[in-house]
Scaffold this active site. Sequence first.
Site, short mmCIF file in Angstrom:
data_model
loop_
_atom_site.label_atom_id
_atom_site.label_comp_id
_atom_site.label_asym_id
_atom_site.label_seq_id
_atom_site.Cartn_x
_atom_site.Cartn_y
_atom_site.Cartn_z
N SER A 1 0.79 -1.23 0.00
CA SER A 1 0.00 0.00 0.00
C SER A 1 0.82 1.28 0.00
O SER A 1 0.24 2.37 -0.08
CB SER A 1 -0.97 0.00 1.19
OG SER A 1 -2.02 -0.91 0.94
N GLY B 1 2.94 -0.83 3.92
CA GLY B 1 2.31 -1.72 2.94
C GLY B 1 2.41 -3.17 3.33
O GLY B 1 3.42 -3.61 3.90
#
Length: 371
Positions: A87, A326
């Site tokens: 992410s 992420g």
Amino acid sequence: MKRVSRVLVTATTALAVAAAPAVASAESEEKDPPGLQGRLDDVVAAGAVGALAEVRGEHGVWRGTSGVAERGTAREVPVEGRFRAGSVTKTFLATAVLQLADEARLRLDDTVEEWLPGAVPDGDGITVRRLLDHTSGLYDYRKTLTLPPDPGFLNYRWRTWTADELVGRAVANPPAFEPPGSEYAYSNTGYVLLGQIVEEAAGRPYGEEIERRIIRPLRLSGTEMPGESPWIGGPHPRGYIPAEWGGRTHLVDFTEMNPSLLGAGGELISTTEDLNRFVAALLDGRLLPEDRLDEMTTPGVEGETYGLGLAWRDTSCGVRVYGNDGDALSYQSWSYSTEDLQHQVTIALTPNFNGNPDEAVDAFLNEAVCG
């Protein structure tokens, strides 16, 4: 602030530091980097096959690794290794969206319906801004997938997913909340839609737009948007996922996989050095003007710690850092910087799922920023 570290990187110095049970290495002028190497070893001990990090401070740069690059071997994690950044991709995509907005090629108050007619129910009530700050209420498509340790996840390895398919799976479920903008709920679906909107506004795929606007201008040579390519080019640690069968949990090498599953908000491949350079360029105004960066650091819902593709957290010494983290399943990463760029830290790991390394990662981040 006391210091980041007394360790300075030189271009020619490399040192392997033994750490049980991990194999560690660091580039430094000192044989025993104070604090940082031990904290990185703690991350591996808490639940990782391997880890790598880069810390930048007022005294220079420290890079280190711990653990191994591949299970069953003594191969060290490459300090310049590439990994799936999950992410953190969202911050790259959000930056491209805000650049397009600054060029008046789209507006943050444009609705999904205006750009993607019929893509989502009640799309005329969801704006680009609400997609960026996770206040759209759209159901997260990842919750519709078979996920590890269910071995059915292995069937996704080479499968190509289209954006329409991922969005369709999401909108088959009711919204997480209504109306849009009233609450915060993390949704990967919003960033799949943003990828489609960028393509409409820019006239080229979102991956190409990110490369054109960010990766090439910043010369991020270890960073790419792989699209549907399953490979990680260059040196990299192997990544694994858990899968259960025969009454046991097995770690399966999942390094190569079709990243279309991760979508426009998760496919990025990068390095610790490149992510630090990107966050620095973002915060110092090379990518966005001040007013757009102000929007990026404003939460969609009061009290949250996520703005327009950018997150923040407060360290143990009370210093706030900005960036993102992420989770690409077989790889996990964190990249944060103080607003004045005096302290930057990026760490990535390949989890072994025998424990939770989050607390150890937090301790590493605190050590990097607070000393």
